[in-house]
Design a protein around this motif. Structure first.
Motif, short mmCIF file in Angstrom:
data_model
loop_
_atom_site.label_atom_id
_atom_site.label_comp_id
_atom_site.label_asym_id
_atom_site.label_seq_id
_atom_site.Cartn_x
_atom_site.Cartn_y
_atom_site.Cartn_z
N PRO A 80 0.86 -1.20 0.00
CA PRO A 80 0.00 0.00 0.00
C PRO A 80 0.89 1.25 0.00
O PRO A 80 1.64 1.47 0.95
CB PRO A 80 -0.79 -0.11 1.31
CG PRO A 80 -0.58 -1.51 1.79
CD PRO A 80 0.76 -1.93 1.26
N ASN A 81 0.87 2.01 -1.07
CA ASN A 81 1.83 3.12 -1.16
C ASN A 81 1.45 4.33 -0.33
O ASN A 81 2.27 5.23 -0.15
CB ASN A 81 2.08 3.51 -2.62
CG ASN A 81 0.83 3.84 -3.39
OD1 ASN A 81 -0.24 4.02 -2.82
ND2 ASN A 81 0.94 3.91 -4.72
N PHE A 82 0.24 4.38 0.21
CA PHE A 82 -0.12 5.49 1.09
C PHE A 82 0.38 5.26 2.52
O PHE A 82 0.59 6.22 3.26
CB PHE A 82 -1.64 5.67 1.15
CG PHE A 82 -2.25 6.24 -0.11
CD1 PHE A 82 -1.54 6.33 -1.30
CD2 PHE A 82 -3.56 6.68 -0.10
CE1 PHE A 82 -2.11 6.84 -2.44
CE2 PHE A 82 -4.15 7.21 -1.25
CZ PHE A 82 -3.42 7.29 -2.42
N LEU A 83 0.53 3.99 2.90
CA LEU A 83 0.87 3.66 4.28
C LEU A 83 2.26 4.20 4.63
O LEU A 83 3.26 3.80 4.04
CB LEU A 83 0.83 2.14 4.48
CG LEU A 83 1.07 1.63 5.89
CD1 LEU A 83 0.03 2.16 6.85
CD2 LEU A 83 1.08 0.10 5.91
N GLY A 84 2.30 5.12 5.56
CA GLY A 84 3.56 5.73 5.97
C GLY A 84 4.01 6.89 5.11
O GLY A 84 5.03 7.54 5.41
N TYR A 85 3.28 7.17 4.02
CA TYR A 85 3.69 8.25 3.11
C TYR A 85 3.52 9.59 3.82
O TYR A 85 2.41 10.00 4.14
CB TYR A 85 2.85 8.21 1.84
CG TYR A 85 3.30 9.18 0.77
CD1 TYR A 85 4.30 8.83 -0.14
CD2 TYR A 85 2.74 10.45 0.66
CE1 TYR A 85 4.73 9.71 -1.12
CE2 TYR A 85 3.16 11.33 -0.32
CZ TYR A 85 4.14 10.96 -1.21
OH TYR A 85 4.56 11.85 -2.18
N GLY A 86 4.64 10.26 4.07
CA GLY A 86 4.59 11.52 4.81
C GLY A 86 4.07 11.35 6.22
O GLY A 86 3.66 12.32 6.86
N GLY A 87 4.07 10.10 6.70
CA GLY A 87 3.57 9.81 8.03
C GLY A 87 2.11 9.41 8.07
O GLY A 87 1.54 9.20 9.15
N PHE A 88 1.48 9.24 6.90
CA PHE A 88 0.05 8.86 6.89
C PHE A 88 -0.09 7.47 7.51
O PHE A 88 0.64 6.54 7.15
CB PHE A 88 -0.51 8.87 5.47
CG PHE A 88 -2.00 8.73 5.43
CD1 PHE A 88 -2.81 9.79 5.78
CD2 PHE A 88 -2.59 7.53 5.04
CE1 PHE A 88 -4.20 9.66 5.77
CE2 PHE A 88 -3.96 7.39 5.02
CZ PHE A 88 -4.78 8.46 5.39
#
Length: 249
Positions: free
Chosen positions: A55-63
């Motif tokens: 999942p490319n959103f997970l952890g993106y910029g802390g998301f």
């Protein structure tokens, strides 16, 4: 810097986009009253991981989650939670992507939970129309402004507000690449489009007013007016024949 993709790269990216699109379809299966946004996010994550992707959103910029799930007046970047429960009449934007084969997919859809108001139905219909009108003009020789103008002119013809604070973007080996792809603009202006460009086009349309504000969690973005909002997105590649949608389930 704008990166043009070759045929091999587009094939690789197509797989990431296919997984992203299927993850969105999984989300749609959970759009029922009583379901929490955390349940939806868990199902999305389970599916993406099962394919060997991330999942490319997970952890993106802390998301902190695998998908952005935004309800009613939340435009984008809603954080899934056990406490956020879906109710009859809600509209729910799910924005999700997968990283696979060194490439990213990115797509979004606004779902109806049960029976929604006629006002909400029209907003969803028009916002999705904005997306496809933008895709129609995404072809070599046109410009970024043509994409934005297609969205803006259609949405504003219904009196809706076009979000300006957040925009679409290039997508590829990175989730966010150049160029920016606004949902507003003047035809014939901006970066010239070329075959091999891969873009995430994502109209964000408010029922009332264009202004938005970010809540104290640093992510959740809501309409300043308190009205409902809709969000649709596809990742596309521009070819010599025009745009081809990569995020089809």
């Amino acid at each position: 810097m704008i990166t043009l993709k070759n045929a091999h790269e587009i094939r690789a990216m197509s797989e990431a986009c296919r997984i992203s699109a299927q993850a969105l379809k999984v989300a749609g299966e959970y759009m029922q009253p009583g379901v929490s946004t955390k349940e939806i996010d868990d199902a999305i994550r389970k599916y993406i991981v099962s394919t060997g992707a991330k999942p490319n959103f997970l952890g993106y910029g802390g998301f902190p989650a695998s998908a952005c799930i935004s309800i009613n007046n939340e435009v984008i970047h809603g954080i899934p939670s056990k406490k956020r429960i879906l109710h009859e009449g809600d509209i729910v934007s799910v924005d999700v992507g997968a990283f696979y084969n060194d490439f990213n997919g990115d797509n979004a859809y606004t779902f109806a939970v049960g029976e929604i108001s006629d006002e909400a139905k029209q907003l969803l219909r028009v916002t999705e129309e904005c997306l496809y009108k933008a895709i129609e003009v995404a072809k070599p020789g046109n410009r970024i402004g043509d994409i934005g103008h297609a969205v803006q002119s259609h949405a504003e013809s219904f009196g809706y507000g076009v979000v300006r604070k957040f925009v679409g973007h290039g997508v590829g080996r990175k989730l966010h690449e150049d160029p920016e792809v606004p949902n507003f603009g003047n035809p014939g202006r901006g970066v010239r489009l070329a075959a091999g460009m891969t873009l995430a086009i994502e109209p964000m349309i408010n029922l009332v007013g264009a202004d938005v504000r970010v809540l104290s969690d640093g992510w959740t973005t809501v309409t300043a007016s308190g009205s409902i909002a809709a969000h649709f997105e596809h990742s596309i590649v521009i070819t010599d024949e025009g745009a081809r949608i990569l995020t089809r389930a």
